[in-house]
Design a protein around this motif. Structure first.
Motif, PDB file in Angstrom:
ATOM      1  N   ASP A   1      35.804  41.309  38.738  1.00 55.87           N
ATOM      2  CA  ASP A   1      36.177  40.556  39.546  1.00 55.87           C
ATOM      3  C   ASP A   1      36.472  38.992  39.037  1.00 55.87           C
ATOM      4  O   ASP A   1      36.399  38.118  40.213  1.00 55.87           O
ATOM      5  CB  ASP A   1      35.788  40.415  41.089  1.00 55.87           C
ATOM      6  CG  ASP A   1      35.887  41.934  41.557  1.00 55.87           C
ATOM      7  OD1 ASP A   1      36.939  42.436  41.561  1.00 55.87           O
ATOM      8  OD2 ASP A   1      35.054  42.494  42.286  1.00 55.87           O
ATOM      9  N   ALA A   2      36.700  38.739  38.087  1.00 53.53           N
ATOM     10  CA  ALA A   2      36.850  37.497  37.555  1.00 53.53           C
ATOM     11  C   ALA A   2      37.759  36.716  38.235  1.00 53.53           C
ATOM     12  O   ALA A   2      39.001  37.354  38.326  1.00 53.53           O
ATOM     13  CB  ALA A   2      36.924  37.284  36.069  1.00 53.53           C
ATOM     14  N   PRO A   3      37.853  35.434  38.889  1.00 54.87           N
ATOM     15  CA  PRO A   3      38.970  34.949  39.055  1.00 54.87           C
ATOM     16  C   PRO A   3      39.979  34.636  38.121  1.00 54.87           C
ATOM     17  O   PRO A   3      39.929  34.562  37.043  1.00 54.87           O
ATOM     18  CB  PRO A   3      38.261  33.399  39.742  1.00 54.87           C
ATOM     19  CG  PRO A   3      37.320  33.078  38.824  1.00 54.87           C
ATOM     20  CD  PRO A   3      36.836  34.495  38.512  1.00 54.87           C
TER      21      PRO A   3
ATOM     22  N   VAL B   1      43.725  39.866  47.162  1.00 55.32           N
ATOM     23  CA  VAL B   1      42.651  39.983  46.180  1.00 55.32           C
ATOM     24  C   VAL B   1      43.456  40.023  44.882  1.00 55.32           C
ATOM     25  O   VAL B   1      44.472  40.143  45.090  1.00 55.32           O
ATOM     26  CB  VAL B   1      41.850  41.282  46.212  1.00 55.32           C
ATOM     27  CG1 VAL B   1      40.801  40.992  47.433  1.00 55.32           C
ATOM     28  CG2 VAL B   1      42.537  42.578  46.322  1.00 55.32           C
ATOM     29  N   PHE B   2      42.893  39.814  43.802  1.00 54.23           N
ATOM     30  CA  PHE B   2      43.547  39.781  42.482  1.00 54.23           C
ATOM     31  C   PHE B   2      42.980  41.177  41.669  1.00 54.23           C
ATOM     32  O   PHE B   2      41.756  41.381  41.654  1.00 54.23           O
ATOM     33  CB  PHE B   2      43.455  38.705  41.550  1.00 54.23           C
ATOM     34  CG  PHE B   2      44.107  37.484  42.620  1.00 54.23           C
ATOM     35  CD1 PHE B   2      45.333  37.124  42.146  1.00 54.23           C
ATOM     36  CD2 PHE B   2      43.251  36.615  43.229  1.00 54.23           C
ATOM     37  CE1 PHE B   2      46.026  36.138  42.790  1.00 54.23           C
ATOM     38  CE2 PHE B   2      43.588  35.582  44.098  1.00 54.23           C
ATOM     39  CZ  PHE B   2      45.368  35.388  43.818  1.00 54.23           C
ATOM     40  N   VAL B   3      43.873  41.914  40.826  1.00 54.91           N
ATOM     41  CA  VAL B   3      43.464  42.814  40.131  1.00 54.91           C
ATOM     42  C   VAL B   3      44.467  42.631  38.605  1.00 54.91           C
ATOM     43  O   VAL B   3      45.275  42.419  38.799  1.00 54.91           O
ATOM     44  CB  VAL B   3      43.709  44.376  40.606  1.00 54.91           C
ATOM     45  CG1 VAL B   3      45.076  44.597  41.007  1.00 54.91           C
ATOM     46  CG2 VAL B   3      43.030  45.209  40.166  1.00 54.91           C
ATOM     47  N   ARG B   4      43.604  43.261  37.694  1.00 51.08           N
ATOM     48  CA  ARG B   4      44.343  43.149  36.378  1.00 51.08           C
ATOM     49  C   ARG B   4      44.686  44.511  35.887  1.00 51.08           C
ATOM     50  O   ARG B   4      43.863  45.560  35.991  1.00 51.08           O
ATOM     51  CB  ARG B   4      43.532  42.454  35.306  1.00 51.08           C
ATOM     52  CG  ARG B   4      43.061  40.832  35.661  1.00 51.08           C
ATOM     53  CD  ARG B   4      42.403  40.669  34.415  1.00 51.08           C
ATOM     54  NE  ARG B   4      42.013  39.010  34.512  1.00 51.08           N
ATOM     55  CZ  ARG B   4      42.640  38.063  34.040  1.00 51.08           C
ATOM     56  NH1 ARG B   4      43.773  38.147  33.272  1.00 51.08           N
ATOM     57  NH2 ARG B   4      42.383  36.820  34.076  1.00 51.08           N
TER      58      ARG B   4
ATOM     59  N   ASP C   1      44.392  50.933  49.576  1.00 45.46           N
ATOM     60  CA  ASP C   1      43.889  51.076  48.231  1.00 45.46           C
ATOM     61  C   ASP C   1      44.620  51.436  46.908  1.00 45.46           C
ATOM     62  O   ASP C   1      45.323  52.306  46.734  1.00 45.46           O
ATOM     63  CB  ASP C   1      42.717  51.804  48.204  1.00 45.46           C
ATOM     64  CG  ASP C   1      41.815  51.677  47.081  1.00 45.46           C
ATOM     65  OD1 ASP C   1      40.546  51.380  47.223  1.00 45.46           O
ATOM     66  OD2 ASP C   1      42.022  51.960  45.795  1.00 45.46           O
ATOM     67  N   PHE C   2      44.972  50.138  46.115  1.00 43.47           N
ATOM     68  CA  PHE C   2      45.752  50.389  44.891  1.00 43.47           C
ATOM     69  C   PHE C   2      44.982  51.019  43.851  1.00 43.47           C
ATOM     70  O   PHE C   2      44.000  50.410  43.446  1.00 43.47           O
ATOM     71  CB  PHE C   2      46.283  48.861  44.460  1.00 43.47           C
ATOM     72  CG  PHE C   2      47.186  48.855  43.688  1.00 43.47           C
ATOM     73  CD1 PHE C   2      48.605  49.003  43.734  1.00 43.47           C
ATOM     74  CD2 PHE C   2      46.610  48.542  42.145  1.00 43.47           C
ATOM     75  CE1 PHE C   2      49.554  48.926  42.811  1.00 43.47           C
ATOM     76  CE2 PHE C   2      47.695  48.470  41.390  1.00 43.47           C
ATOM     77  CZ  PHE C   2      49.031  48.643  41.206  1.00 43.47           C
ATOM     78  N   TRP C   3      45.583  52.082  43.459  1.00 42.84           N
ATOM     79  CA  TRP C   3      44.886  52.772  42.378  1.00 42.84           C
ATOM     80  C   TRP C   3      45.952  53.463  41.382  1.00 42.84           C
ATOM     81  O   TRP C   3      46.600  54.348  41.710  1.00 42.84           O
ATOM     82  CB  TRP C   3      44.077  53.865  42.811  1.00 42.84           C
ATOM     83  CG  TRP C   3      43.066  54.353  41.743  1.00 42.84           C
ATOM     84  CD1 TRP C   3      42.588  53.802  40.530  1.00 42.84           C
ATOM     85  CD2 TRP C   3      42.460  55.474  41.652  1.00 42.84           C
ATOM     86  NE1 TRP C   3      41.879  54.645  39.859  1.00 42.84           N
ATOM     87  CE2 TRP C   3      41.552  55.608  40.688  1.00 42.84           C
ATOM     88  CE3 TRP C   3      42.477  56.799  42.541  1.00 42.84           C
ATOM     89  CZ2 TRP C   3      40.913  56.763  40.319  1.00 42.84           C
ATOM     90  CZ3 TRP C   3      41.776  57.859  42.114  1.00 42.84           C
ATOM     91  CH2 TRP C   3      40.951  57.785  41.048  1.00 42.84           C
TER      92      TRP C   3
ATOM     93  N   LYS D   1      40.313  50.546  40.786  1.00 34.77           N
ATOM     94  CA  LYS D   1      41.140  50.604  42.152  1.00 34.77           C
ATOM     95  C   LYS D   1      40.610  49.584  43.061  1.00 34.77           C
ATOM     96  O   LYS D   1      39.460  49.114  42.630  1.00 34.77           O
ATOM     97  CB  LYS D   1      41.077  51.779  42.836  1.00 34.77           C
ATOM     98  CG  LYS D   1      39.811  52.410  43.177  1.00 34.77           C
ATOM     99  CD  LYS D   1      39.821  53.774  43.640  1.00 34.77           C
ATOM    100  CE  LYS D   1      38.278  54.057  44.180  1.00 34.77           C
ATOM    101  NZ  LYS D   1      38.351  55.522  44.945  1.00 34.77           N
ATOM    102  N   ILE D   2      41.313  48.910  44.000  1.00 37.50           N
ATOM    103  CA  ILE D   2      40.792  47.821  44.759  1.00 37.50           C
ATOM    104  C   ILE D   2      41.407  47.833  45.953  1.00 37.50           C
ATOM    105  O   ILE D   2      42.666  48.190  46.176  1.00 37.50           O
ATOM    106  CB  ILE D   2      41.129  46.558  43.883  1.00 37.50           C
ATOM    107  CG1 ILE D   2      40.376  45.529  44.747  1.00 37.50           C
ATOM    108  CG2 ILE D   2      42.587  46.122  43.798  1.00 37.50           C
ATOM    109  CD1 ILE D   2      40.542  43.983  43.812  1.00 37.50           C
TER     110      ILE D   2
END
Length: 244
Positions: free
Chosen positions: A27-29, A97-100, A79-81, A88-89
């Motif tokens: 979960d790095a910014p 929130v942010f996801v890569r 939940d995005f997966w 997934k997050i």
């Protein structure tokens, strides 16, 4: 007894440290602005790009690039997966929130909502379409442009129906007024492969049924029955099919 107590405590402490480090890396910014914003709705996904391009349920990305997504929810927890592309997050209302994600090769990668979110949770699906950078640039430029005016007589009648009926209270077609943002943006609807959040392919026959009987095709969805006649449904479908 002291040893039996101390050793498990040290093991748990070690696992806690490792877990904390792993969570910080996962979960790095973000180190830059997001490449796109994805918003979860009951029961569909919206993708918005910095240049103004908007699509639903088909998220296009360039292959071979690290993509930062800002994830939001418009209503409840989703939940995005996309299993092949990354973790997934949860998408929680009011807490972006942010996801890569990254696709190493061009292709279509399937995804879904992994958090029960209501009646049609099972049909809240999406596809991540990874393209070569050149193809992606063409796609995102095209989808930022407004819609072309209808060409055929049937599509012209359909455009008038779209404005006069309740369609414009929920859907937007850029280049026309007004421009609502409650339901999927339809500016380039004809280029999409799926309708109803993945429930059916985007064909003339399925589109006609969707417009006539949305609650039959996807019970509980938020699209009301417009009580269209057969001719009205055909004209409205003709208009949407002229929005590539």
């Amino acid at each position: 007894e002291i040893a039996w107590t101390l050793v498990p405590c040290l093991i748990v402490a070690g696992l806690f440290i490792l877990t904390t480090k792993a969570m910080a890396r996962a979960d790095a910014p973000p180190d830059r602005d997001p490449d796109l914003v994805v918003i979860g709705h009951q029961w569909w996904w919206e993708a918005r790009y910095p240049n103004g391009a908007v699509t639903a349920n088909e998220i296009h990305i360039p292959a071979g690039r690290d993509i930062i997504i800002r994830l939001e929810s418009a209503d409840v927890i989703h939940d995005f997966w996309a299993p092949a592309l990354g973790r997934k997050i949860d998408a929680t209302p009011g807490h972006p929130v942010f996801v890569r994600i990254q696709a190493d090769a061009p292709g279509v990668y399937h995804g879904a909502c992994a958090e029960y979110c209501g009646t049609q949770h099972a049909w809240m699906r999406f596809e991540v379409v990874a393209e070569t950078p050149a193809d992606f640039d063409v796609w995102v430029t095209h989808h930022a442009a407004p819609a072309d005016p209808p060409g055929s007589e049937s599509a012209t009648r359909g455009a008038r129906l779209f404005r006069e009926r309740t369609c414009v209270q929920c859907h937007a077609v850029r280049g026309t007024e007004p421009s609502a943002q409650v339901a999927p943006d339809l500016t380039h609807f004809a280029s999409r492969k799926l309708i109803g959040g993945g429930v059916q392919p985007n064909t003339s026959g399925d589109l006609y049924v969707w417009l006539k009987y949305p609650q039959v095709m996807k019970p509980g969805c938020h699209m009301p029955s417009l009580r269209l006649t057969d001719d009205e449904a055909q004209d409205l479908a003709a208009y949407l099919e002229e929005l590539p």
